[in-house]
Write a protein that holds these residues in place. Structure first.
Motif, mmCIF file in Angstrom:
data_model
loop_
_atom_site.group_PDB
_atom_site.id
_atom_site.type_symbol
_atom_site.label_atom_id
_atom_site.label_comp_id
_atom_site.label_asym_id
_atom_site.label_seq_id
_atom_site.Cartn_x
_atom_site.Cartn_y
_atom_site.Cartn_z
ATOM 1 N N GLY A 13 0.807 -1.219 0.000
ATOM 2 C CA GLY A 13 0.000 0.000 0.000
ATOM 3 C C GLY A 13 0.839 1.268 0.000
ATOM 4 O O GLY A 13 0.596 2.175 -0.809
ATOM 5 N N PRO A 14 1.842 1.376 0.882
ATOM 6 C CA PRO A 14 2.692 2.571 0.878
ATOM 7 C C PRO A 14 3.408 2.773 -0.454
ATOM 8 O O PRO A 14 3.613 3.903 -0.892
ATOM 9 N N VAL B 20 2.262 2.000 -3.414
ATOM 10 C CA VAL B 20 1.294 2.536 -4.366
ATOM 11 C C VAL B 20 1.190 4.044 -4.213
ATOM 12 O O VAL B 20 1.246 4.803 -5.195
ATOM 13 N N GLU B 21 1.066 4.498 -2.966
ATOM 14 C CA GLU B 21 0.956 5.938 -2.720
ATOM 15 C C GLU B 21 2.239 6.663 -3.118
ATOM 16 O O GLU B 21 2.205 7.724 -3.740
ATOM 17 N N GLN B 22 3.381 6.060 -2.775
ATOM 18 C CA GLN B 22 4.671 6.681 -3.090
ATOM 19 C C GLN B 22 4.878 6.790 -4.594
ATOM 20 O O GLN B 22 5.273 7.837 -5.112
ATOM 21 N N LEU B 23 4.574 5.710 -5.329
ATOM 22 C CA LEU B 23 4.755 5.722 -6.780
ATOM 23 C C LEU B 23 3.833 6.735 -7.444
ATOM 24 O O LEU B 23 4.234 7.462 -8.351
ATOM 25 N N GLY B 24 2.570 6.789 -6.984
ATOM 26 C CA GLY B 24 1.633 7.751 -7.550
ATOM 27 C C GLY B 24 2.100 9.174 -7.352
ATOM 28 O O GLY B 24 2.072 9.994 -8.283
ATOM 29 N N ASN B 25 2.570 9.494 -6.149
ATOM 30 C CA ASN B 25 3.049 10.845 -5.870
ATOM 31 C C ASN B 25 4.301 11.178 -6.675
ATOM 32 O O ASN B 25 4.468 12.300 -7.160
ATOM 33 N N MET B 26 5.181 10.193 -6.818
ATOM 34 C CA MET B 26 6.434 10.416 -7.542
ATOM 35 C C MET B 26 6.160 10.715 -9.015
ATOM 36 O O MET B 26 6.721 11.648 -9.591
ATOM 37 N N ILE B 27 5.264 9.938 -9.634
ATOM 38 C CA ILE B 27 4.953 10.147 -11.046
ATOM 39 C C ILE B 27 4.205 11.462 -11.248
ATOM 40 O O ILE B 27 4.425 12.187 -12.213
ATOM 41 N N ASP B 28 3.322 11.815 -10.298
ATOM 42 C CA ASP B 28 2.603 13.090 -10.393
ATOM 43 C C ASP B 28 3.575 14.262 -10.355
ATOM 44 O O ASP B 28 3.425 15.242 -11.089
ATOM 45 N N ALA B 29 4.579 14.171 -9.474
ATOM 46 C CA ALA B 29 5.564 15.246 -9.365
ATOM 47 C C ALA B 29 6.374 15.366 -10.656
ATOM 48 O O ALA B 29 6.665 16.457 -11.149
ATOM 49 N N LEU B 30 6.721 14.207 -11.225
ATOM 50 C CA LEU B 30 7.473 14.205 -12.476
ATOM 51 C C LEU B 30 6.629 14.811 -13.602
ATOM 52 O O LEU B 30 7.115 15.611 -14.408
#
Length: 363
Positions: free
Chosen positions: A67-68, A70-80
């Motif tokens: 779960g963590p 998923v959240e981390q990857l989503g935030n990372m790609i959004d920032a990129l």
């Protein structure tokens, strides 16, 4: 990866996309929360995107996401993506009419289905949260007025406190009635959503042409068996391309449905699946190898003896036969290894002239 696996059975891209989302969540053992739905949708709708590539790298070798993560990857790609968006975008070329435009429309339809699912889940969560807040506020107000009533000694003050309690209680009663109506509606929507998800789950494991289980369902069924003996057979329609070329694909489709129903009838209690194209797989369990061979041979002969007629002219279609091979899965053997062995036997049957069954050990 997930989209290709689902769409390979002939389903439309639109339905395949939502099935792929569900398959991803199931494979990764992720709860169907709005966050996870959105995450999975981005992966299967953009298989070449940065998120999908990173997820493929992290899950290589059967590793599941947490779960963590998923959240981390989503935030990372959004920032990129936000960083890239600062650069002036190149005007995309117009999509030409034809298959590409059709695929885009089907993808939009799938996106609408996913959005509706997310809306239902998020709406239910919001309603429950609001009900909890209202209940907490009511409890707090009621406790304050009760304390005020205990402290009130003059009759006038007591009457005021009681009137305030009555007002708060009436307001809460009205809120409860509204909440009950919303809860009833949300419960209906949740029930419909469960039915939709169950149907989608079933559709993802069913071949739309023959209505038989598909390759994925077959492989899952084999892996689920814990006690032997387990026999796996592959049956391939001989010269099927000639049937399509001579009579057309609609006739070929009807032939495949007829063959599938014949195999199901002749193999009661065992799983018959459309493995792909003109190939059928049969999972035979609970009987010894001799009984299994007799069963499969009888089914293969029944397919060859069945009369296939053109619906339009009542003309017989001659020469519809099956080639087949069968193996018994050895203790500790993987399904992939068993499939490779049975494919080799099936090839031998074709090489020997077709319309025959090659047993394990005949090579």
């Amino acid at each position: 990866m997930y989209l290709e696996k689902i769409d390979g059975g002939g389903e439309s891209t639109g339905h395949g996309l939502i099935h792929a989302v569900l398959a991803f969540l199931e494979d990764q053992r992720l709860d169907p929360t709005p966050l996870n739905y959105g995450f999975a949708y981005r992966i299967v709708s953009e298989p070449a995107g940065a998120l999908a590539v990173e997820v493929a790298r992290r899950t290589d070798g059967g590793i599941r996401l947490t779960g963590p993560e998923v959240e981390q990857l989503g935030n990372m790609i959004d920032a990129l993506a936000a960083t890239v968006a600062v650069t002036p975008a190149v005007e995309p070329a117009p999509v030409p009419p034809g298959p590409v435009a059709v695929a885009a429309a089907e993808t939009a339809e799938a996106a609408a289905l996913v959005t509706e699912t997310l809306r239902q889940v998020a709406g239910f969560a919001t309603m429950v949260s609001e009900m909890r807040t209202e209940t907490r506020d009511f409890g707090r107000d009621l406790a304050e007025r009760a304390d005020a009533l205990e402290r009130a000694t003059p009759v006038a003050s007591a009457g005021t406190a009681i009137a305030e309690l009555a007002r708060i209680t009436a307001a809460m009663r009205a809120r409860v009635e509204i909440a009950e109506a919303r809860l009833e509606q949300a419960t209906r929507e949740a029930s419909e959503l469960r039915e939709q998800l169950a149907a989608a789950h079933d559709d993802a494991r069913r071949d739309p042409l023959t209505e038989l289980p598909n390759r994925r369902a077959f492989e899952e069924a084999v892996e689920a068996i814990t006690q032997g003996p387990v026999h796996v057979a592959m049956c391939d329609v001989d010269h099927f391309k000639a049937i399509n070329d001579l009579h057309g694909h609609p006739v070929g489709d009807r032939v495949l449905r007829a063959i599938g129903s014949t195999l199901v009838r002749e193999c009661p209690g065992h799983l018959v699946a459309r493995y792909g194209g003109e190939e059928f797989a049969v999972l035979i369990a609970g009987i010894d190898v001799v009984e299994a061979e007799v069963l499969l041979q009888r089914a293969r002969i029944a397919v060859g003896e069945r009369r296939y007629r053109l619906r339009e002219s009542d003309t017989l279609i001659h020469g519809i036969t099956l080639s087949a091979g069968m193996v018994t899965i050895a203790p500790g053997e993987t399904l992939l290894s068993a499939i490779e062995r049975v494919d080799a036997l099936l090839y031998d049957a074709k090489r020997q002239g077709r319309d025959r069954f090659v047993r394990q050990g005949d090579r």
